[in-house]
Design a protein around this motif. Structure first.
Motif, PDB file in Angstrom:
ATOM      1  N   ARG A 110       7.899   5.587  -8.049  1.00  0.00           N
ATOM      2  CA  ARG A 110       6.691   5.989  -7.323  1.00  0.00           C
ATOM      3  C   ARG A 110       6.504   5.227  -6.028  1.00  0.00           C
ATOM      4  O   ARG A 110       6.669   4.029  -5.952  1.00  0.00           O
ATOM      5  CB  ARG A 110       5.443   5.784  -8.187  1.00  0.00           C
ATOM      6  N   ARG A 111       6.209   5.965  -4.983  1.00  0.00           N
ATOM      7  CA  ARG A 111       5.775   5.368  -3.713  1.00  0.00           C
ATOM      8  C   ARG A 111       4.980   6.433  -2.984  1.00  0.00           C
ATOM      9  O   ARG A 111       5.035   7.615  -3.346  1.00  0.00           O
ATOM     10  CB  ARG A 111       6.971   4.899  -2.871  1.00  0.00           C
ATOM     11  N   SER A 112       4.235   6.032  -1.982  1.00  0.00           N
ATOM     12  CA  SER A 112       3.424   7.003  -1.253  1.00  0.00           C
ATOM     13  C   SER A 112       4.277   7.754  -0.245  1.00  0.00           C
ATOM     14  O   SER A 112       5.156   7.161   0.388  1.00  0.00           O
ATOM     15  CB  SER A 112       2.289   6.285  -0.521  1.00  0.00           C
ATOM     16  N   SER A 204      -4.574   9.822  10.760  1.00  0.00           N
ATOM     17  CA  SER A 204      -3.955   8.973   9.733  1.00  0.00           C
ATOM     18  C   SER A 204      -2.496   9.353   9.460  1.00  0.00           C
ATOM     19  O   SER A 204      -1.900   8.845   8.511  1.00  0.00           O
ATOM     20  CB  SER A 204      -4.781   9.034   8.446  1.00  0.00           C
ATOM     21  N   MET A 206      -1.086  12.080   8.321  1.00  0.00           N
ATOM     22  CA  MET A 206      -0.759  12.900   7.145  1.00  0.00           C
ATOM     23  C   MET A 206      -0.228  14.258   7.617  1.00  0.00           C
ATOM     24  O   MET A 206      -0.828  14.898   8.475  1.00  0.00           O
ATOM     25  CB  MET A 206      -2.005  13.138   6.276  1.00  0.00           C
ATOM     26  N   CYS A 259       0.149  10.783  -1.610  1.00  0.00           N
ATOM     27  CA  CYS A 259      -0.376   9.557  -0.988  1.00  0.00           C
ATOM     28  C   CYS A 259      -1.881   9.509  -1.210  1.00  0.00           C
ATOM     29  O   CYS A 259      -2.583  10.473  -0.882  1.00  0.00           O
ATOM     30  CB  CYS A 259      -0.062   9.549   0.511  1.00  0.00           C
TER      31      CYS A 259
END
Ligand code: FMN
Length: 291
Positions: A110-112, A204, A206, A259
């Protein structure tokens, strides 16, 4: 209010500036010192310093909720809260496939992720994602007739957080806002005016355009304030973190990335979702897609 001389709070974030007339036009490090010196107010620090304070009202309310098993009643009445009509989308739920990957490999992976490639999520995947992240579990709530626990913990089992999705690229679903209804495992479409999705997470980084979906977590204050009083906010922030992490792990297990996002446009989303912005707040968000 805190006074630095009384508390002796000196550490790497303390700047010894004594000009109390210059309260806030520097940076947070300066502001922090002014708060410690008693020259500026911090709602956050006041809240933290009063966290364990319990009044008679709290004891009475907590005792009443426990004695009457109000959370069990809430669990039983979930079907009356959910909208089922000709617009409701029933998510496929014939059989939920087991997540085959081992828990250790999911948590290690898991990671963003914030950038995605254009990919249409299948409706089956969405159904799994929502069921395992936020759905009802198989475990009955104590003393309830039908009420079930959910896939995540909740202070007093009051479940004050509900989940809205902005669908951007999912098989068979029109782009737009939907509310997830865990009791019936359905989506209730939300009517909105035309909305500029590029403003959801403005600034941000995204990748809204290529995402499959975003999540917005709604907190209804009345849902737990009547039991826990001022402690409710802490419980709700923790709960939203638990939910968001559940979502991240399930998304990872299904081959997606997500995220958690604190930097969302609160006013824009709340207005679009017709929230009253007094009792009803969006307190957190998340974005998900395929890398
Ligand atoms: C409470 C919280 C708020 C976050 N808000 C943002 C955000 O607004 N924007 C963003 O890009 N990442 C956000 N993140 C993701 C973090 O940047 C990320 O978790 C961190 O860099 C560690 O990386 P990892 O998740 O890949 O392990 C947030 C994470 C948490 C837990």
């Amino acid at each position: 209010m805190i006074h630095i001389k009384n508390k002796g709070l000196l550490h790497e974030h303390t700047v010894l500036l004594n000009d109390s007339s210059n309260l806030s036009n520097r940076d947070n490090k300066h502001l922090y010192t002014q708060i410690l010196q008693g020259n500026a107010e911090s709602p956050m620090i006041s809240y933290l310093m009063n966290l364990n304070k319990q009044g008679l009202n709290d004891f009475k309310s907590i005792a009443k909720f426990n004695e009457l098993n109000i959370s069990g009643m809430y669990g039983d009445s979930i079907k009356y809260e959910e909208i089922i009509d000709e617009t409701t989308i029933f998510l496929p739920q014939k059989k939920f496939k087991k997540i085959k990957e081992s828990f250790s490999s999911i948590i290690l992976k898991r990671r963003s992720g914030r950038r995605f490639h254009h990919f249409e999520m299948s409706i089956d995947t969405l159904s799994h994602l929502l069921k395992y992240a936020f759905g009802l579990s198989d475990v009955s709530l104590p003393g309830a007739r039908e009420g079930k626990h959910r896939m995540y913990s909740s202070g007093g089992a009051l479940y004050p957080i509900s989940v809205y999705l902005y669908i951007n690229n999912v098989e068979g679903l029109s782009n737009g806002f939907y509310k997830y209804q865990p009791g019936s495992h359905t989506l209730a479409p939300v009517d909105t005016d035309t909305i500029n999705t590029a403003e959801f997470f403005a600034g941000s980084g995204m990748d809204m355009l290529n995402s499959c979906l975003s999540l917005f977590f709604r907190y209804d204050i009345n849902r737990n304030y009547v039991k826990y009083g001022e402690l409710s906010l802490l419980n709700s922030f923790v709960e939203v973190g638990v939910m968001s992490h559940n979502f991240d792990l399930v998304a990872t297990s299904l081959g997606f990335v997500s995220c958690p996002v604190a930097g969302f446009n609160k006013n824009l989303i709340e207005t679009a979702l017709h929230l009253d912005q007094v009792n009803e707040h969006i307190i957190f968000s998340s974005i998900c897609g395929k890398e």
